[in-house]
Design a protein around this motif. Structure first.
Motif, mmCIF file in Angstrom:
data_model
loop_
_atom_site.group_PDB
_atom_site.id
_atom_site.type_symbol
_atom_site.label_atom_id
_atom_site.label_comp_id
_atom_site.label_asym_id
_atom_site.label_seq_id
_atom_site.Cartn_x
_atom_site.Cartn_y
_atom_site.Cartn_z
ATOM 1 N N ASP A 197 0.823 -1.205 0.000
ATOM 2 C CA ASP A 197 0.000 0.000 0.000
ATOM 3 C C ASP A 197 0.858 1.256 0.000
ATOM 4 O OD1 ASP A 197 -2.648 0.920 -0.144
ATOM 5 O OD2 ASP A 197 -2.664 1.432 1.991
ATOM 6 N N SER A 217 0.612 3.757 -3.162
ATOM 7 C CA SER A 217 0.047 5.087 -2.929
ATOM 8 C C SER A 217 0.777 6.197 -3.667
ATOM 9 C CB SER A 217 0.046 5.399 -1.429
ATOM 10 O OG SER A 217 -0.848 4.544 -0.744
ATOM 11 N N PRO A 225 -8.719 1.263 -0.636
ATOM 12 C CA PRO A 225 -7.809 0.369 0.049
ATOM 13 C C PRO A 225 -7.928 -1.054 -0.477
ATOM 14 C CG PRO A 225 -9.030 1.721 1.608
ATOM 15 C CD PRO A 225 -9.675 1.904 0.268
ATOM 16 N N GLY A 260 -2.506 2.273 -3.920
ATOM 17 C CA GLY A 260 -2.724 2.467 -2.502
ATOM 18 C C GLY A 260 -3.691 3.603 -2.223
#
Length: 260
Positions: free
Chosen positions: A203, A207, A223, A228
């Motif tokens: 993640d 992101s 999520p 991410g």
């Protein structure tokens, strides 16, 4: 600068590749309409107790994802085509300020990418709502356009980011093949690697990848998805700018230090 912008606009709109890429974006919108029609047909043919199992990815987001790749390729070709034909020498002879030329290319490409991407996303949304109607298919938002507009604008900015990334990579490598290979890796390969990393690293990496930034910028990050969802909208905007600024800065330095 006005003359440089006019010259770059003339070159971009007369390139055959520009018409081809925009044609492909139009085809993508048509394919999304076909997907909506197919999903609606499946929904109508399912018994009510099985309709909850039918899910289709968000059509505007699919258009945004595919449009990003299309406009990124256009950004590559806007630079690599001039190197391939040798026209770049004429460009720098007439306009010796190479930084100004690169800035004009980026400005013109940004406007074209944003307008084309936003129009394609809006068209996909409108066609999807027209075809799907009030069918509660999972993955398809029934929210009005006013609620969807922040996400659509963020997706359009992400398309601009990909287009400028392609332009910067092409200016650095002078090769369409090399630039497109890097783009495909950033657009598809690296996100898959990030998705399969153990938590929380997947993640974290996802992101800051380009594909996740539109959702984070609009505050709708997902999520558990390939991208991410850790960044705030402000942080996502900073990272989006960084994805453009780094290759652009390298390209600007190299343009002033090496021969055309």
């Amino acid at each position: 600068m006005i003359d440089t912008l006019a010259a770059e606009w003339l070159k971009l709109r007369t390139l055959r590749s520009t018409a081809v890429v925009l044609g492909v974006v139009t085809v993508v919108v048509g394919l999304m309409a076909l997907l909506a029609w197919y999903a609606a047909g499946l929904w109508d043919g399912l018994p009510p107790d099985q309709r909850d199992h039918l899910a289709v990815s968000s059509l505007p987001e699919l258009t945004g994802m595919l449009g990003s790749l299309c406009l990124a390729v256009l950004g590559v070709l806007a630079v690599s085509g001039e190197y391939a034909t040798g026209m770049i020498r004429s460009t720098f002879t007439v306009m010796p300020s190479r930084g100004r030329v690169l800035a004009a290319k980026a400005a013109v490409l940004s406007v074209v990418a944003f307008c084309a991407g936003f129009a394609a996303i809006l068209a996909t949304y409108a066609l999807g709502r027209l075809i799907i109607g009030d069918r509660a298919i999972r993955g398809q938002s029934a929210e009005p356009l006013a609620r969807q507009l922040p996400l659509f604008l963020a997706m359009s900015l992400a398309i601009v980011m990909f287009a400028l990334l392609g332009l910067g990579l092409a200016a650095v490598t002078r090769s369409a093949v090399a630039a497109i290979a890097v783009l495909v890796a950033v657009w598809y390969v690296v996100p898959l690697v990030a998705f399969n990393l153990p938590a929380p690293w997947g993640d974290r990496l996802g992101s800051v990848l380009p594909g996740a930034l539109a959702g984070e910028l609009a505050g709708t990050g997902n999520p558990g998805s390939v991208g991410g969802s850790l960044l705030s909208p402000a942080a996502a905007l900073v990272v989006m700018i960084a994805w453009v600024a780094v290759p652009y800065g390298v390209a600007a330095v190299l343009l002033t230090r090496r021969d055309a």
